[in-house]
Write an enzyme that holds these catalytic residues in place. Structure first.
Site, mmCIF file in Angstrom:
data_model
loop_
_atom_site.group_PDB
_atom_site.id
_atom_site.type_symbol
_atom_site.label_atom_id
_atom_site.label_comp_id
_atom_site.label_asym_id
_atom_site.label_seq_id
_atom_site.Cartn_x
_atom_site.Cartn_y
_atom_site.Cartn_z
ATOM 1 N N SER A 1 16.293 41.286 -9.125
ATOM 2 C CA SER A 1 17.471 40.421 -9.203
ATOM 3 C C SER A 1 18.716 41.289 -9.296
ATOM 4 C CB SER A 1 17.372 39.512 -10.421
ATOM 5 O OG SER A 1 17.554 40.290 -11.590
ATOM 6 N N LYS A 2 19.847 40.591 -9.354
ATOM 7 C CA LYS A 2 21.138 41.276 -9.351
ATOM 8 C C LYS A 2 21.259 42.357 -10.408
ATOM 9 C CE LYS A 2 24.322 38.000 -7.373
ATOM 10 N NZ LYS A 2 24.893 36.750 -7.773
ATOM 11 N N ARG A 3 20.585 42.138 -11.535
ATOM 12 C CA ARG A 3 20.811 43.144 -12.578
ATOM 13 C C ARG A 3 20.144 44.482 -12.233
ATOM 14 N NH1 ARG A 3 16.443 42.927 -15.903
ATOM 15 N NH2 ARG A 3 15.049 41.312 -15.134
#
Ligand code: GLU
Length: 469
Positions: A249-251
């Site tokens: 994911s984005k993180r």
């Protein structure tokens, strides 16, 4: 378009345009693309835009741009589901006629009550079949003022099985599957139904998609069977995990494919890296697009989730940069130099690429490095200058400037030779000249090797900056 079976391999990528194309989607597209290309088949692009609230034209464009950037042009499409509504309605009407689908007048509240009842009895919550026609069964009277949904008459017993190209045999008991709603009260078709009609009409022979769709597959197979359609083969690709083992994911960094373009990754490197993420060809880590097409098969798609590894991606990208021609790199880096307010024409940019490419992971690093030649000259920090520019250094620089002015050929070799003889004349080691010369001429303490840097900067700029010291 008909349901006839064809011997030509036909795959599709069927994204829902609800955001940018993310890495997982790009990889699924790549597998479908490579499989079609390997078999000299057809790769279809289908935009699943029926979720009107979440689909946007920007997202469609982002998908098209990403596919183009990665060089995965479809042979057919893009087809848009919203433009195929008539066709879905036609198939629904036919199924109602054939008795493979039926009108159901139960309200959402009634269906919820049925589910609650099943739950309370320790059973799987489901629609209880009130409106399902059976031989000898009398259906309840049709309520006035209520628009029905259309439900698919799922087989009541037996199992629905397939041999997944990636996961192996998978089987669902039909008793586990509800009679799926295929049209809403306003007549609009539902997601799983559109997919089925499309895969049928587009004569898809192999469906490669994310394994979040495994639960949809038995429902889709049953509807295809009811339509008398040929079944495609299915392969469900496991998800991509981040370096920490959690779903990517984005993180974990950029997940939008086009961000990799802005960050300076080459599409060839992305294709190579994405292909290795869940597929293998022996121990080969680096291969061309042509080799991928030649070698691609579903047998070597892995069952287990693949792990995103940014360091490895950088390594792959560095390889592609190193093996690109200087001219090609210059063309790709020039716009990035302009973005940095630099002038790519201020220097022989291809030669600069040659100087920098062995040590760059990304095109952005190349652009940053090229700013030494293309950017506005910023003199070094006064403190740094004071530290390194003592009288001895000034004398050295003055001598260097004088000899440089008289140099017949302003080449990297001639400059290197001149620096060498100057060091011998003054009886000093390289850093004594190298640091002050770099500071004065480039404004920086560290640069690539001096000879080529001076050569590329050109006599005029070098002497001008020395004179201003
Ligand atoms: N539209 C679906 C998605 O974006 C894919 C459907 C399919 O491949 O069957 O997840």
């Amino acid at each position: 378009m008909t349901s006839s079976t064809s011997s030509v391999v036909r795959t599709r990528f069927a994204p829902s345009p609800t955001g940018y194309l993310h890495l997982g989607g790009a990889r699924t597209a790549l597998f479908s693309w490579a499989f079609a290309r390997h078999h000299q088949g057809v790769f279809v692009l289908r935009i699943e835009d029926t979720d009107l609230e979440r689909s946007t034209p920007e997202a469609v464009q982002a998908i098209l741009d990403s596919m183009e950037w990665l060089g995965m042009q479809p042979d057919e499409g893009p087809f848009y589901q919203m433009q195929r509504m008539e066709r879905y309605r036609e198939v629904i009407a036919q199924m109602l006629k054939d008795g493979t689908a039926y009108h159901c007048y139960s309200s959402p509240a009634e269906v919820e009550a049925m589910r609650e009842k099943a739950r309370a009895a320790g059973l799987k919550p489901r629609y209880d079949g009130t409106w399902r026609p059976e031989a000898g069964k009398t259906l309840p009277p049709v309520p006035a003022d209520r628009q029905p949904v259309v439900r698919f008459k799922n087989p009541a017993d037996g199992a629905t099985s397939w041999n997944d190209l990636i996961k192996g045999p998978i089987s669902f008991d039909n008793s586990e599957l509800d009679d799926l709603i295929i049209a809403r009260p306003d007549g609009t078709p539902t997601y799983n139904f559109c997919v089925v009609v499309d895969d049928w009409d587009m004569q898809i022979t192999h469906v490669l998609r994310g394994d979040d769709h495994v639960n949809n597959t038995p429902r889709q197979i049953n509807i295809l069977r009811a339509l008398g359609a040929a079944l495609p083969e299915y392969g469900h690709v496991p998800m991509i995990l981040g370096p920490d083992g959690e779903k990517l994911s984005k993180r974990h960094g950029a997940v939008n494919v086009m961000e990799y373009d802005s960050d300076g990754y080459l599409p060839e490197a992305m294709i190579n890296y994405l292909a290795r993420l869940g597929w293998s060809h022996g121990n080969d880590e680096l291969f061309t697009r042509e080799q991928l097409v030649e070698w691609f098969d579903t047998r070597h798609l892995t069952k287990s989730a693949a792990q995103w590894d940014p360091k490895k991606l950088n390594w792959v990208n560095a390889h592609y940069i190193k093996h690109s021609s200087n001219e090609d790199l210059a063309a790709r880096v020039a716009p990035r130099i302009r973005q940095r307010q630099g002038d790519p024409d201020a220097v022989d940019l291809a030669a600069v690429m040659g100087l920098l490419k062995d040590r760059a992971d990304t095109l952005n690093q190349l652009a940053d490095g090229a700013m030494l030649f293309c950017g506005v000259y910023a003199p070094a920090d006064a403190e740094l200058l004071a530290e390194h520019l003592d009288d001895a250094a000034r004398a050295l620089l003055a001598d260097f400037a004088q000899k440089a002015q008289a140099l017949p050929d302003w080449t990297s070799e001639a400059l290197d030779a001149q620096i060498k003889s100057l060091l011998a004349d003054h009886g000093v080691k390289m850093p004594k000249l190298g640091i002050p010369l770099r500071l004065v001429v480039t404004g920086q303490k560290q640069t690539p090797s001096l000879g080529p840097v001076l050569a590329l900067l050109g006599r005029e700029r070098v002497l001008e900056r020395l004179a201003a010291t």
